[in-house]
Design an enzyme around this catalytic site. Structure first.
Site, PDB file in Angstrom:
ATOM      1  N   ALA A  65       0.910  -1.250   0.548  1.00 47.91           N
ATOM      2  CA  ALA A  65      -0.412  -0.251   0.078  1.00 47.91           C
ATOM      3  C   ALA A  65       0.931   1.526   0.001  1.00 47.91           C
ATOM      4  O   ALA A  65       2.162   0.830   0.659  1.00 47.91           O
ATOM      5  CB  ALA A  65      -0.650   0.036   1.461  1.00 47.91           C
ATOM      6  N   GLY A 108       0.243  -4.810   0.564  1.00 42.42           N
ATOM      7  CA  GLY A 108      -1.068  -4.956   0.017  1.00 42.42           C
ATOM      8  C   GLY A 108      -0.527  -5.501  -1.674  1.00 42.42           C
ATOM      9  O   GLY A 108      -1.108  -5.802  -2.040  1.00 42.42           O
ATOM     10  N   GLU A 111      -1.216  -9.359  -0.906  1.00 37.34           N
ATOM     11  CA  GLU A 111      -1.882  -9.181  -0.102  1.00 37.34           C
ATOM     12  C   GLU A 111      -3.209  -9.074  -1.508  1.00 37.34           C
ATOM     13  O   GLU A 111      -4.101 -10.034  -2.000  1.00 37.34           O
ATOM     14  CB  GLU A 111      -3.228  -8.182   0.696  1.00 37.34           C
ATOM     15  CG  GLU A 111      -1.925  -7.628   2.102  1.00 37.34           C
ATOM     16  CD  GLU A 111      -2.260  -6.897   3.119  1.00 37.34           C
ATOM     17  OE1 GLU A 111      -1.902  -6.023   2.691  1.00 37.34           O
ATOM     18  OE2 GLU A 111      -2.976  -7.364   4.211  1.00 37.34           O
ATOM     19  N   GLU A 131       4.509  -4.756   7.309  1.00 39.92           N
ATOM     20  CA  GLU A 131       4.039  -4.139   7.512  1.00 39.92           C
ATOM     21  C   GLU A 131       4.709  -4.024   9.523  1.00 39.92           C
ATOM     22  O   GLU A 131       4.722  -2.358   9.800  1.00 39.92           O
ATOM     23  CB  GLU A 131       2.818  -4.020   8.020  1.00 39.92           C
ATOM     24  CG  GLU A 131       1.738  -4.155   6.467  1.00 39.92           C
ATOM     25  CD  GLU A 131       2.145  -5.251   5.939  1.00 39.92           C
ATOM     26  OE1 GLU A 131       2.461  -6.135   5.817  1.00 39.92           O
ATOM     27  OE2 GLU A 131       0.579  -5.441   5.185  1.00 39.92           O
TER      28      GLU A 131
HETATM   29  N1  CO8 Z   1       5.242   3.244  -0.727  1.00 41.47           N
HETATM   30  C1  CO8 Z   1       5.240   3.801  -1.093  1.00 41.47           C
HETATM   31  N2  CO8 Z   1       6.301   4.416  -2.248  1.00 41.47           N
HETATM   32  C2  CO8 Z   1       7.110   3.336  -2.074  1.00 41.47           C
HETATM   33  C3  CO8 Z   1       6.582   2.273  -1.724  1.00 41.47           C
HETATM   34  C4  CO8 Z   1       5.742   2.006  -0.790  1.00 41.47           C
HETATM   35  N3  CO8 Z   1       4.425   1.118  -0.417  1.00 41.47           N
HETATM   36  N4  CO8 Z   1       7.844   1.139  -1.586  1.00 41.47           N
HETATM   37  C5  CO8 Z   1       8.320   2.345  -2.206  1.00 41.47           C
HETATM   38  N5  CO8 Z   1       7.949   3.167  -2.834  1.00 41.47           N
HETATM   39  C6  CO8 Z   1       9.321   3.757  -2.989  1.00 41.47           C
HETATM   40  C7  CO8 Z   1      10.146   4.303  -2.554  1.00 41.47           C
HETATM   41  O1  CO8 Z   1       9.679   5.828  -1.888  1.00 41.47           O
HETATM   42  C8  CO8 Z   1      11.290   5.684  -3.911  1.00 41.47           C
HETATM   43  O2  CO8 Z   1      10.141   6.619  -3.904  1.00 41.47           O
HETATM   44  P1  CO8 Z   1      11.518   7.858  -4.456  1.00 41.47           P
HETATM   45  O3  CO8 Z   1      12.811   7.704  -5.281  1.00 41.47           O
HETATM   46  O4  CO8 Z   1      10.714   9.262  -4.494  1.00 41.47           O
HETATM   47  O5  CO8 Z   1      11.897   8.265  -3.142  1.00 41.47           O
HETATM   48  C9  CO8 Z   1      10.701   4.170  -4.639  1.00 41.47           C
HETATM   49  O6  CO8 Z   1       9.740   3.704  -4.792  1.00 41.47           O
HETATM   50  C10 CO8 Z   1      11.755   3.351  -4.987  1.00 41.47           C
HETATM   51  O7  CO8 Z   1      12.051   2.791  -4.456  1.00 41.47           O
HETATM   52  P2  CO8 Z   1      13.699   2.310  -2.832  1.00 41.47           P
HETATM   53  O8  CO8 Z   1      14.373   3.165  -3.479  1.00 41.47           O
HETATM   54  O9  CO8 Z   1      12.843   1.605  -1.490  1.00 41.47           O
HETATM   55  O10 CO8 Z   1      13.758   0.841  -3.610  1.00 41.47           O
HETATM   56  P3  CO8 Z   1      14.868  -0.090  -3.270  1.00 41.47           P
HETATM   57  O11 CO8 Z   1      15.272  -0.451  -4.651  1.00 41.47           O
HETATM   58  O12 CO8 Z   1      15.941   0.256  -2.813  1.00 41.47           O
HETATM   59  O13 CO8 Z   1      13.886  -0.829  -2.346  1.00 41.47           O
HETATM   60  C11 CO8 Z   1      11.690  -2.411  -1.562  1.00 41.47           C
HETATM   61  C12 CO8 Z   1      12.902  -1.509  -2.793  1.00 41.47           C
HETATM   62  C13 CO8 Z   1      12.320  -2.767  -0.552  1.00 41.47           C
HETATM   63  C14 CO8 Z   1      10.630  -2.390  -2.772  1.00 41.47           C
HETATM   64  C15 CO8 Z   1      11.781  -0.673  -0.888  1.00 41.47           C
HETATM   65  O14 CO8 Z   1      11.300  -0.173  -1.689  1.00 41.47           O
HETATM   66  C16 CO8 Z   1      10.550  -1.056   0.235  1.00 41.47           C
HETATM   67  O15 CO8 Z   1      10.707  -1.886   1.549  1.00 41.47           O
HETATM   68  N6  CO8 Z   1      10.143  -0.638   0.440  1.00 41.47           N
HETATM   69  C17 CO8 Z   1       8.193  -0.530   0.954  1.00 41.47           C
HETATM   70  C18 CO8 Z   1       7.618  -1.805   1.061  1.00 41.47           C
HETATM   71  C19 CO8 Z   1       6.635  -2.472   2.341  1.00 41.47           C
HETATM   72  O16 CO8 Z   1       6.387  -1.797   3.760  1.00 41.47           O
HETATM   73  N7  CO8 Z   1       5.468  -2.480   2.397  1.00 41.47           N
HETATM   74  C20 CO8 Z   1       4.551  -2.604   2.689  1.00 41.47           C
HETATM   75  C21 CO8 Z   1       3.270  -1.348   2.980  1.00 41.47           C
HETATM   76  S1  CO8 Z   1       2.946  -1.300   4.065  1.00 41.47           S
HETATM   77  C22 CO8 Z   1       0.990  -1.942   3.496  1.00 41.47           C
HETATM   78  O17 CO8 Z   1       1.145  -2.560   2.336  1.00 41.47           O
HETATM   79  C23 CO8 Z   1      -0.139  -1.909   4.176  1.00 41.47           C
HETATM   80  C24 CO8 Z   1      -0.951  -2.675   3.773  1.00 41.47           C
HETATM   81  C25 CO8 Z   1      -2.573  -2.391   4.280  1.00 41.47           C
HETATM   82  C26 CO8 Z   1      -2.939  -1.182   4.387  1.00 41.47           C
HETATM   83  C27 CO8 Z   1      -4.270  -1.174   4.830  1.00 41.47           C
HETATM   84  C28 CO8 Z   1      -4.522  -0.314   5.480  1.00 41.47           C
HETATM   85  C29 CO8 Z   1      -5.941  -0.535   5.666  1.00 41.47           C
END
Ligand code: CO8
Length: 257
Positions: A65, A108, A111, A131
């Site tokens: 998400a 997400g 999911e 998460e």
């Molecule tokens: N949300 C928003 N932006 C994101 C997300 C995300 N989940 N994942 C990556 N991005 C963005 C980064 O911020 C970055 O943007 P910018 O260039 O502007 O800084 C761009 O995408 C590229 O990402 P990275 O530079 O981090 O790329 P890497 O190759 O270094 O890393 C990863 C890749 C490991 C996938 C890393 O991006 C990461 O850890 N992402 C987050 C993963 C995460 O924590 N996901 C869970 C999110 S919470 C969730 O899904 C809850 C679900 C339930 C919600 C329902 C609510 C009711």
């Protein structure tokens, strides 16, 4: 229909939906949700379409998400608006939907893949529910669907530590149907979807409904539900055609009736 966060393409009877927010690794924000729901509703209604494939990029199916969209929200916003409850509508799609996952399917993203009817994974796929590292938890059904797919031990470990599993581990655990070389993922998924779309449509709907019933009912109720749907299929013209075609050693020509 023109969308900003997804690409939708019809390949014969297969609808191919590609998540398309490369700048955010296909993070699922409210716009992706509303566009995806619109595309799935159109797919479900279109009599020329029999099966859908949802995919992402080589690097990410979806990295979760959208954290930036959720960051400032409080309990009243999330609970008051029942944030992301709209995803439930996705699971009411009646025709089959395949998730074709390459790269990250996190939070997400994992999911959403699990909301599809089955997952085909590229050898590059990585699944996780990270998460907990953000001090939250799965919120789109992940704790429930993952536990049903891979069992309590692995689901609990993944949700509590945020550890990602690779495609091989996901296949061993029963999370994915099959692993495909990354370069062949989309073609393989579309071909698999075309095979499904080539089956008698009412038998496809009934089969999806009965497998899903296995997760909502006890065994006796599920078996009864299956038997009733099986009986009902004998009221279709396609059952007559399918069995006649077998006996006459020719392919079936389905009417969808
Ligand atoms: N949300 C928003 N932006 C994101 C997300 C995300 N989940 N994942 C990556 N991005 C963005 C980064 O911020 C970055 O943007 P910018 O260039 O502007 O800084 C761009 O995408 C590229 O990402 P990275 O530079 O981090 O790329 P890497 O190759 O270094 O890393 C990863 C890749 C490991 C996938 C890393 O991006 C990461 O850890 N992402 C987050 C993963 C995460 O924590 N996901 C869970 C999110 S919470 C969730 O899904 C809850 C679900 C339930 C919600 C329902 C609510 C009711």
């Amino acid at each position: 229909m023109s969308y900003q966060t997804i690409l939708v393409e019809q390949r014969g009877a297969v609808t191919l939906v590609t998540l398309n927010r490369p700048q955010a690794l296909n993070a699922l924000n409210s716009q992706v949700l509303s566009e995806l729901l619109e595309a799935m509703a159109a797919f479900d209604k279109d009599p020329t379409q029999g099966c859908a494939v949802i995919t992402g990029s080589e690097k990410a199916f979806a990295a979760g998400a959208d954290i930036k969209e959720m960051q400032a929200q409080g309990f009243a916003d999330m609970y008051g608006h029942d944030f992301f409850a709209g995803w439930d509508a996705f699971t009411r799609t009646r025709k089959p939907v395949i998730a074709a996952v390459a790269g990250y399917a996190l939070g997400g993203g994992c999911e959403l893949a699990m909301m599809c009817d089955f997952i085909l994974a590229a050898d590059s796929a990585k699944f996780g529910q990270p998460e907990i590292k953000l001090a939250v938890s799965p919120g789109m059904g992940g704790s429930q669907r993952l536990a049903r797919a891979v069992g309590k031990a692995k689901a609990m470990e993944m949700c509590l530590t945020g550890r990602m599993i690779d495609a091989a581990e996901a296949e061993r655990a029963g999370l994915v149907a099959r692993i495909v070389p990354a370069a062949e993922l989309v073609e393989d998924a579309v071909e698999t979807a075309a095979t499904i779309a080539g089956m008698a449509p009412l038998a496809v709907l009934a089969s999806k409904e009965m497998v899903n019933a296995a997760f909502e009912t006890n065994l006796a109720q599920g078996v009864q539900f299956e038997r009733r749907l099986f009986h009902a299929l004998f009221g279709t013209a396609d059952q007559k055609e399918g069995m006649a075609a077998f006996v006459e050693k020719r392919p079936g020509a389905w009417s969808g009736k």
